[in-house]
Design an enzyme around this catalytic site. Structure first.
Site, PDB file in Angstrom:
ATOM      1  N   LYS A 105      51.110  29.316  47.437  1.00  0.00           N
ATOM      2  CA  LYS A 105      50.346  29.218  46.185  1.00  0.00           C
ATOM      3  C   LYS A 105      50.230  27.762  45.803  1.00  0.00           C
ATOM      4  CE  LYS A 105      48.803  32.374  43.192  1.00  0.00           C
ATOM      5  NZ  LYS A 105      48.502  33.761  43.582  1.00  0.00           N
ATOM      6  N   GLY A 218      39.383  38.689  32.762  1.00  0.00           N
ATOM      7  CA  GLY A 218      38.854  37.709  33.715  1.00  0.00           C
ATOM      8  C   GLY A 218      38.217  38.459  34.866  1.00  0.00           C
ATOM      9  N   ASN A 219      38.170  37.844  36.046  1.00  0.00           N
ATOM     10  CA  ASN A 219      37.493  38.480  37.175  1.00  0.00           C
ATOM     11  C   ASN A 219      38.059  39.864  37.487  1.00  0.00           C
ATOM     12  OD1 ASN A 219      35.724  38.640  39.491  1.00  0.00           O
ATOM     13  ND2 ASN A 219      37.541  38.269  40.722  1.00  0.00           N
ATOM     14  N   GLY A 221      40.006  41.951  35.708  1.00  0.00           N
ATOM     15  CA  GLY A 221      39.872  42.909  34.609  1.00  0.00           C
ATOM     16  C   GLY A 221      38.444  43.421  34.469  1.00  0.00           C
TER      17      GLY A 221
HETATM   18  N1  GLU Z   1      44.973  34.700  44.047  1.00  0.00           N
HETATM   19  C1  GLU Z   1      44.869  35.997  44.643  1.00  0.00           C
HETATM   20  C2  GLU Z   1      46.227  36.698  44.617  1.00  0.00           C
HETATM   21  O1  GLU Z   1      47.093  36.357  43.838  1.00  0.00           O
HETATM   22  C3  GLU Z   1      44.212  35.955  46.023  1.00  0.00           C
HETATM   23  C4  GLU Z   1      44.921  35.166  47.075  1.00  0.00           C
HETATM   24  C5  GLU Z   1      44.122  35.009  48.369  1.00  0.00           C
HETATM   25  O2  GLU Z   1      43.086  35.609  48.518  1.00  0.00           O
HETATM   26  O3  GLU Z   1      44.605  34.248  49.204  1.00  0.00           O
HETATM   27  O4  GLU Z   1      46.435  37.655  45.306  1.00  0.00           O
END
Ligand code: GLU
Length: 415
Positions: A105, A218-219, A221
Site C-alpha cells: 500500500k 465514494g466509488n 459506496g
Molecule cells: N485499493 C483497493 C483495495 O484496497 C484496490 C487495490 C488494487 O487494486 O490493487 O483493495
C-alpha cells in the site's frame, strides 16, 4: 481500552490466526512486519508558485505469493501505521481470493480536496519519481485507493513510462480503458461485495430484497447502491452518508438519482425528500444489510451494541475495531470481513494486469463472470474454514489468507 492503531489491530489479527494454525515463531515474526517500507518527502510546485513538502509512503508488505499489490491513498490522516495496516490487509486479501500476488500500500499525507487538478497532477508525478525504481510489473503494482482514481493512475503510469522509456501499462491498475485499463474495474469492489452478500443470503437465509444502508458514498459506496438491486433483484436503500453527513428516507432512495446528486453537489446532504441524521444513527438503523464503505475504525464499541443489521458487508478496509467485532459476533450479526468483501477490486486489477501483459482485452461479460467465480469460491472457502475451525468469519478469512502466505514463505525456505 479500545485500540485505534490500525497496524496494532492488524498484528493482533495475525496472532489470532497463527494460534489456530499453530504457526512457529519465525513465521509469525515474518508475517507481522512489512518486508520493505519506504518513507520519502515529496516537493511539489503549487499554484501560487511555491514549493510544498509532503510526506509519502510505499510499503511492500509481503512478496511470498507474488509482486506487492495495493492502492495509493491521498488523505490528510495518513501515517506510516495506517499504510502498514493497509499493506498487511492487502496481503491476506490477495491470498483469500487466491491471486498470485503479495500485498502493499502507499499513501501521501495531503488534503486532496483543497488542491487543484494541476497540483494533484504534480503530486502524482512526483510520487512516481520517488518510487519508480521500487515498482514494476514484476515487483509492485499500485492502484487507486481513497481519494485517488483512474486520472491519478493515468498521470502515474505516464510518469513511470517516461522515466523507463518504455510502454508498461501493467505497472499500475484501474487505468482508463483507452490507455490499458480493463472493462469492469470501476465497479469491481462493490460488485465483489454484493456477490458475497448474495452467497451469504443463499447460505444463511437473509433477505436482500429488504432494506440496506451505505456508510460512505465514494466509488465503492455509490457502485454498491446501484449494483445491490441489480444483482440481488431488489432491496430498498434507506440511508447513505459521506464525510459531510448522513441522510435517511424510510421509503427508499433512487440510487441513480442519488449518485447524480452527489456528483453535482459534492455531498448527499440535502437530497430531495431526505432527512439528515447523525452519522452513528445510520449505522444503528434496523436494516437487513449494512455496507461500511468509508475508512477504518467506523464500527466501534460505542456503536456496535446498537447495530441492528443482519449482515455487515465490509467494503472499506478495517472498518470494525476488534472490540466491536466481539460485540457483533455475540449479537449474531453476520460480518463479511473486509479482506473478503472488498477483494473484488484487486481481483479485477489482477485481470487488468493479465490483459496488459498479453495486450488483448476481455469483454465486460467475461470480467464479470471471472470475478463472480473468484468471489463465490472465496466466500465458500472462508465459510468452510469458519465451520471447520469453529471461528467467526473474520478469523476464518484470516486463517485462509495467512495459511496460504505462510505456506508460500515455507516453500521458499524463508522460515
Ligand atoms: N485499493 C483497493 C483495495 O484496497 C484496490 C487495490 C488494487 O487494486 O490493487 O483493495
Amino acid at each position: 481500552m479500545e485500540s485505534y492503531n490500525s497496524f496494532k489491530v492488524a498484528q493482533q489479527q495475525i496472532l489470532e490466526a497463527a494460534r489456530i494454525l499453530n504457526l512457529d515463531k519465525a513465521t509469525i515474526e515474518l508475517l507481522s512486519q512489512p518486508q520493505r517500507e519506504f518513507n520519502f518527502t515529496l516537493h511539489v510546485r503549487m499554484d501560487d508558485g511555491k514549493i510544498k513538502i509532503f510526506q509519502g509512503y510505499r510499503i511492500q508488505y509481503n512478496f511470498a505469493r507474488g509482486p506487492a499489490k495495493g492502492g495509493i491513498r491521498f488523505h490528510p490522516d495518513e501515517t506510516v501505521d495506517t499504510i502498514r495496516a493497509l499493506g498487511c490487509w492487502m496481503t491476506w486479501k490477495t491470498a483469500v481470493v487466491d491471486l498470485p500476488l503479495g500485498g502493499g500500500k502507499g499513501g501521501v499525507c495531503c488534503d486532496p480536496k483543497s488542491m487543484s487538478e494541476r497540483e494533484l497532477e504534480n503530486l502524482s508525478r512526483e510520487y512516481i519519481r520517488a518510487i519508480a525504481p521500487l515498482i514494476g510489473t514484476d515487483k509492485d503494482i499500485p492502484a487507486p485507493d481513497v481519494y485517488t482514481n483512474p486520472q491519478t493512475m493515468s498521470w502515474m503510469m505516464d510518469e513511470y513510462e517516461t522515466i523507463m522509456n518504455r510502454h508498461q501499462p501493467g505497472v499500475i491498475t484501474d487505468k482508463p480503458q483507452q490507455i490499458g485499463g480493463t472493462e469492469g474495474r470501476r465497479d469491481a469492489t462493490a460488485r465483489g461485495g454484493v456477490i458475497t452478500v448474495r452467497e451469504a443470503c443463499k447460505v444463511h437465509g437473509f433477505d436482500p430484497t429488504k432494506t440496506f444502508a451505505i456508510q460512505g458514498f465514494g466509488n465503492a459506496g455509490q457502485r454498491a447502491a446501484l449494483l445491490h438491486r441489480e444483482i440481488l433483484n431488489g432491496g430498498k436503500l434507506v440511508a447513505v452518508s459521506d464525510s459531510k453527513g448522513a441522510i435517511y428516507n424510510p421509503d427508499g432512495f433512487n440510487p441513480k438519482d442519488l449518485v447524480t446528486y452527489k456528483l453535482k453537489t459534492g455531498s448527499v446532504l440535502g437530497f430531495p425528500g431526505s432527512k439528515a441524521i447523525p452519522h452513528d444513527a445510520l449505522l444503528e438503523l434496523d436494516v437487513e444489510i449494512l455496507y461500511p464503505a468509508a475508512l477504518e475504525n467506523t464500527i466501534t464499541s460505542k456503536n456496535a451494541q446498537n447495530i441492528k443489521a443482519r449482515v455487515i458487508c465490509e467494503l472499506a478496509n478495517g472498518p470494525t475495531t476488534p472490540e466491536a467485532d466481539i460485540i457483533l459476533n455475540k449479537k449474531g450479526i453476520h460480518v463479511i470481513p473486509d479482506i473478503l468483501a472488498s477483494a473484488g477490486g484487486v481481483t479485477v486489477s489482477y485481470f487488468e494486469m493479465v490483459q496488459d501483459n498479453y495486450s488483448y482485452f476481455w469483454s465486460e461479460e467475461l470480467v464479470h463472470q471471472r470475478l463472480d467465480e473468484k468471489l463465490t469460491k472465496a466466500y465458500h472457502t472462508v465459510s468452510e474454514a469458519v465451520r471447520e475451525k469453529n471461528v467467526h468469519p473474520r478469523l476464518g478469512a484470516m486463517v485462509v489468507g495467512v495459511a496460504r502466505v505462510a505456506e508460500a514463505c515455507k516453500l521458499r525456505g524463508w522460515v
